[in-house]
Motif scaffolding. Structure first.
Motif, PDB file in Angstrom:
ATOM      1  N   GLY A   5     -35.117 -33.387  26.766  1.00 58.58           N
ATOM      2  CA  GLY A   5     -35.010 -34.029  28.075  1.00 58.58           C
ATOM      3  C   GLY A   5     -35.721 -33.290  29.198  1.00 58.58           C
ATOM      4  O   GLY A   5     -36.514 -33.891  29.935  1.00 58.58           O
ATOM      5  N   PRO A   6     -35.482 -31.978  29.361  1.00 51.93           N
ATOM      6  CA  PRO A   6     -36.136 -31.258  30.455  1.00 51.93           C
ATOM      7  C   PRO A   6     -37.668 -31.161  30.309  1.00 51.93           C
ATOM      8  O   PRO A   6     -38.350 -30.855  31.277  1.00 51.93           O
ATOM      9  N   GLN A   7     -38.191 -31.435  29.130  1.00 49.24           N
ATOM     10  CA  GLN A   7     -39.634 -31.354  28.894  1.00 49.24           C
ATOM     11  C   GLN A   7     -40.347 -32.664  29.243  1.00 49.24           C
ATOM     12  O   GLN A   7     -41.566 -32.703  29.337  1.00 49.24           O
ATOM     13  N   LEU A   8     -39.579 -33.730  29.395  1.00 53.39           N
ATOM     14  CA  LEU A   8     -40.158 -35.048  29.652  1.00 53.39           C
ATOM     15  C   LEU A   8     -40.609 -35.171  31.103  1.00 53.39           C
ATOM     16  O   LEU A   8     -40.119 -34.447  31.971  1.00 53.39           O
ATOM     17  N   PRO A   9     -41.523 -36.094  31.389  1.00 52.96           N
ATOM     18  CA  PRO A   9     -41.906 -36.340  32.781  1.00 52.96           C
ATOM     19  C   PRO A   9     -40.655 -36.657  33.606  1.00 52.96           C
ATOM     20  O   PRO A   9     -39.745 -37.340  33.123  1.00 52.96           O
ATOM     21  N   PRO A  10     -40.578 -36.169  34.843  1.00 55.51           N
ATOM     22  CA  PRO A  10     -39.357 -36.329  35.668  1.00 55.51           C
ATOM     23  C   PRO A  10     -38.851 -37.766  35.767  1.00 55.51           C
ATOM     24  O   PRO A  10     -37.644 -37.983  35.774  1.00 55.51           O
ATOM     25  N   ARG A  11     -39.737 -38.759  35.793  1.00 60.05           N
ATOM     26  CA  ARG A  11     -39.298 -40.150  35.931  1.00 60.05           C
ATOM     27  C   ARG A  11     -38.517 -40.636  34.711  1.00 60.05           C
ATOM     28  O   ARG A  11     -37.853 -41.669  34.775  1.00 60.05           O
ATOM     29  N   LEU A  12     -38.574 -39.892  33.599  1.00 58.88           N
ATOM     30  CA  LEU A  12     -37.914 -40.329  32.366  1.00 58.88           C
ATOM     31  C   LEU A  12     -36.647 -39.560  32.037  1.00 58.88           C
ATOM     32  O   LEU A  12     -35.932 -39.919  31.113  1.00 58.88           O
ATOM     33  N   THR A  13     -36.351 -38.504  32.775  1.00 61.92           N
ATOM     34  CA  THR A  13     -35.251 -37.619  32.372  1.00 61.92           C
ATOM     35  C   THR A  13     -33.877 -38.272  32.464  1.00 61.92           C
ATOM     36  O   THR A  13     -32.977 -37.895  31.735  1.00 61.92           O
ATOM     37  N   GLN A  14     -33.694 -39.247  33.334  1.00 66.27           N
ATOM     38  CA  GLN A  14     -32.388 -39.896  33.466  1.00 66.27           C
ATOM     39  C   GLN A  14     -32.316 -41.239  32.746  1.00 66.27           C
ATOM     40  O   GLN A  14     -31.321 -41.938  32.847  1.00 66.27           O
ATOM     41  N   GLN A  15     -33.370 -41.594  32.038  1.00 68.67           N
ATOM     42  CA  GLN A  15     -33.413 -42.886  31.355  1.00 68.67           C
ATOM     43  C   GLN A  15     -32.668 -42.817  30.016  1.00 68.67           C
ATOM     44  O   GLN A  15     -32.735 -41.799  29.332  1.00 68.67           O
ATOM     45  N   PRO A  16     -31.990 -43.908  29.628  1.00 70.00           N
ATOM     46  CA  PRO A  16     -31.331 -43.919  28.313  1.00 70.00           C
ATOM     47  C   PRO A  16     -32.351 -44.181  27.193  1.00 70.00           C
ATOM     48  O   PRO A  16     -33.201 -45.059  27.319  1.00 70.00           O
ATOM     49  N   TRP A  17     -32.260 -43.419  26.128  1.00 72.85           N
ATOM     50  CA  TRP A  17     -33.148 -43.569  24.972  1.00 72.85           C
ATOM     51  C   TRP A  17     -32.381 -44.253  23.859  1.00 72.85           C
ATOM     52  O   TRP A  17     -31.166 -44.084  23.730  1.00 72.85           O
ATOM     53  N   HIS A  18     -33.083 -45.028  23.029  1.00 66.40           N
ATOM     54  CA  HIS A  18     -32.426 -45.609  21.866  1.00 66.40           C
ATOM     55  C   HIS A  18     -33.378 -45.593  20.672  1.00 66.40           C
ATOM     56  O   HIS A  18     -34.593 -45.530  20.833  1.00 66.40           O
ATOM     57  N   LEU A  19     -32.785 -45.644  19.515  1.00 66.22           N
ATOM     58  CA  LEU A  19     -33.529 -45.552  18.262  1.00 66.22           C
ATOM     59  C   LEU A  19     -34.279 -46.850  17.990  1.00 66.22           C
ATOM     60  O   LEU A  19     -33.673 -47.910  17.864  1.00 66.22           O
ATOM     61  N   LEU A  20     -35.620 -46.749  17.890  1.00 66.56           N
ATOM     62  CA  LEU A  20     -36.447 -47.914  17.576  1.00 66.56           C
ATOM     63  C   LEU A  20     -36.740 -48.011  16.085  1.00 66.56           C
ATOM     64  O   LEU A  20     -36.806 -49.101  15.531  1.00 66.56           O
ATOM     65  N   GLU A  84     -36.904 -22.016  17.457  1.00 67.14           N
ATOM     66  CA  GLU A  84     -36.391 -22.614  18.691  1.00 67.14           C
ATOM     67  C   GLU A  84     -37.463 -23.526  19.273  1.00 67.14           C
ATOM     68  O   GLU A  84     -38.600 -23.529  18.825  1.00 67.14           O
ATOM     69  N   LEU A  85     -37.092 -24.299  20.283  1.00 64.63           N
ATOM     70  CA  LEU A  85     -38.011 -25.290  20.849  1.00 64.63           C
ATOM     71  C   LEU A  85     -39.268 -24.635  21.425  1.00 64.63           C
ATOM     72  O   LEU A  85     -39.188 -23.734  22.254  1.00 64.63           O
ATOM     73  N   LYS A  86     -40.416 -25.108  20.970  1.00 63.18           N
ATOM     74  CA  LYS A  86     -41.709 -24.744  21.540  1.00 63.18           C
ATOM     75  C   LYS A  86     -42.419 -26.050  21.868  1.00 63.18           C
ATOM     76  O   LYS A  86     -42.437 -26.967  21.045  1.00 63.18           O
ATOM     77  N   VAL A  87     -42.996 -26.131  23.060  1.00 64.98           N
ATOM     78  CA  VAL A  87     -43.688 -27.333  23.514  1.00 64.98           C
ATOM     79  C   VAL A  87     -45.160 -26.996  23.730  1.00 64.98           C
ATOM     80  O   VAL A  87     -45.485 -25.967  24.324  1.00 64.98           O
ATOM     81  N   PHE A  88     -46.040 -27.871  23.237  1.00 65.97           N
ATOM     82  CA  PHE A  88     -47.482 -27.674  23.351  1.00 65.97           C
ATOM     83  C   PHE A  88     -48.054 -28.826  24.169  1.00 65.97           C
ATOM     84  O   PHE A  88     -48.093 -29.963  23.710  1.00 65.97           O
TER      85      PHE A  88
END
Length: 155
Positions: A5-20, A84-88
């Motif tokens: 969540g904290p790695q996502l663009p700010p406009r998406l951090t509060q959005q609900p996600w669901h399994l597609l 642990e989490l690594k983001v590229f």
């Protein structure tokens, strides 16, 4: 998803996600993944667990789809939970974000190497350092077997 969540663009951090799409529910097929994940303008989170129990994947600000050329934006990134989490993130060297057809899905590229690729039956994949994301190999091996794969999208 919560750790990313904290790695996502700010406009998406509060959005609900669901399994597609999920291999456990929908079977192992890239064609089915494209069909189930085809949500116009919906960002996608691709999560993979390989047979060595390593978890990694990719984020795309646009839906994962079949395409004749590369698509996506500089918001795309690769990630790994090894250990642990690594983001590229995007390096700006090229814009080879995502490209896919019924036989292959590729994320990141340059010099004939792909940050992440998956075959059409979603049983095998690979990861190499690439110019797009300057990433490490996401799994313990450059080629891996997929145990589970999920695609999450915005609700």
């Amino acid at each position: 998803v919560p750790q990313l969540g904290p790695q996502l663009p700010p406009r998406l951090t509060q959005q609900p996600w669901h399994l597609l799409y999920s291999t456990a529910r929908d079977g192992f097929s890239l064609r089915t993944l494209y069909r189930r994940a085809a949500r116009p303008d919906s960002p996608a989170l691709l999560l993979i667990r390989d047979t060595d129990a390593q978890a990694f994947g990719a984020f795309s600000a646009s839906a994962i789809r079949s395409s004749s050329g590369f698509y996506g934006t500089g918001e795309a990134f690769l990630f790994s939970f090894c250990p642990e989490l690594k983001v590229f993130r995007w390096t700006g060297r090229n814009d080879f974000f995502m490209k896919g057809d019924v036989n292959l899905l590729m994320v990141g590229g340059g010099s004939g190497r792909f940050g992440l690729w998956l075959d059409g039956d979603l049983h095998h994949g690979g990861s190499q350092p690439c110019e797009t994301f300057n990433n490490e190999t996401l799994s313990h091996r450059e080629e891996f077997c997929i145990q589970d794969l999920e695609v999450w999208g915005l609700a």
